[in-house]
Design a protein around this motif. Structure first.
Motif, short mmCIF file in Angstrom:
data_model
loop_
_atom_site.label_atom_id
_atom_site.label_comp_id
_atom_site.label_asym_id
_atom_site.label_seq_id
_atom_site.Cartn_x
_atom_site.Cartn_y
_atom_site.Cartn_z
N LEU A 19 0.81 -1.21 0.00
CA LEU A 19 0.00 0.00 0.00
C LEU A 19 0.85 1.27 0.00
N VAL A 20 2.15 1.13 -0.07
CA VAL A 20 3.01 2.31 -0.01
C VAL A 20 4.02 2.26 -1.16
N TRP A 21 4.31 3.42 -1.68
CA TRP A 21 5.36 3.54 -2.68
C TRP A 21 6.54 4.20 -2.00
N ASP A 22 7.71 3.67 -2.25
CA ASP A 22 8.92 4.21 -1.67
C ASP A 22 9.16 5.62 -2.18
N LYS A 23 9.42 6.55 -1.26
CA LYS A 23 9.62 7.95 -1.64
C LYS A 23 10.77 8.10 -2.61
N ASP A 24 11.79 7.23 -2.53
CA ASP A 24 12.93 7.35 -3.42
C ASP A 24 12.64 6.83 -4.82
N LYS A 25 11.52 6.15 -5.00
CA LYS A 25 11.15 5.66 -6.32
C LYS A 25 10.04 6.50 -6.95
N TYR A 26 9.17 7.06 -6.15
CA TYR A 26 8.04 7.81 -6.70
C TYR A 26 8.14 9.30 -6.45
N PHE A 27 8.42 9.70 -5.24
CA PHE A 27 8.40 11.11 -4.87
C PHE A 27 9.74 11.78 -5.15
N ILE A 28 10.18 11.71 -6.39
CA ILE A 28 11.45 12.34 -6.73
C ILE A 28 11.24 13.33 -7.86
N ILE A 29 11.83 14.49 -7.71
CA ILE A 29 11.83 15.48 -8.78
C ILE A 29 13.09 15.18 -9.57
N GLN A 30 12.90 14.52 -10.71
CA GLN A 30 14.02 13.95 -11.44
C GLN A 30 15.03 15.00 -11.88
N ASN A 31 14.57 16.14 -12.37
CA ASN A 31 15.51 17.13 -12.86
C ASN A 31 16.30 17.79 -11.73
N ARG A 32 15.85 17.67 -10.50
CA ARG A 32 16.57 18.22 -9.34
C ARG A 32 17.30 17.12 -8.56
N ASN A 33 17.01 15.85 -8.87
CA ASN A 33 17.51 14.72 -8.10
C ASN A 33 17.24 14.95 -6.61
N GLU A 34 15.98 15.25 -6.33
CA GLU A 34 15.57 15.65 -4.98
C GLU A 34 14.22 14.99 -4.68
#
Length: 117
Positions: A19-34
């Motif tokens: 029921l959870v998505w890992d923040k490092d896989k989903y909640f990332i702003i790719q162009n900022r690597n953040e």
């Protein structure tokens, strides 16, 4: 602080039940690597589960988070902040909008949809 339901870490329950998505896989702003945020609960693809069980779990989780978070808010609600802290806050809010407009699947889908409701 670890939020627990019936003695078990909420994150353990969430991961165990997909029921959870890992923040490092989903909640990332790719162009900022953040990363943006801490993660989240998603109730997608749960058709094989009892809706009442999922609803009760959601209620328990929310109530546990409120109990854990309320003391933090109470402690800091009147804290003063510096102009630098306010600038950081506004920047993070902008990153939140950026993430939603560029990467959030639901927002991107909505923006690409030409049908008006």
């Amino acid at each position: 602080m670890t939020v627990k339901i019936r003695g078990e870490s909420v994150w353990t329950i969430l991961r165990k039940n997909s029921l959870v998505w890992d923040k490092d896989k989903y909640f990332i702003i790719q162009n900022r690597n953040e990363t943006r945020g801490l993660g989240g609960i998603f109730f997608d693809d749960q058709n094989d589960r009892d809706p009442n069980t999922i609803f009760e779990f959601g209620k328990e989780t929310l109530n546990s988070v409120v109990k854990a978070y309320r003391p933090i808010i109470e402690k800091h609600k009147d804290d003063e902040f510096t102009p630098e802290q306010k600038k950081w806050q506004l920047s993070r809010r902008g990153h939140f909008v950026e993430f939603n407009l560029m990467y959030d699947p639901g927002t991107v889908f909505g923006l690409k949809t030409t049908t008006k409701i």
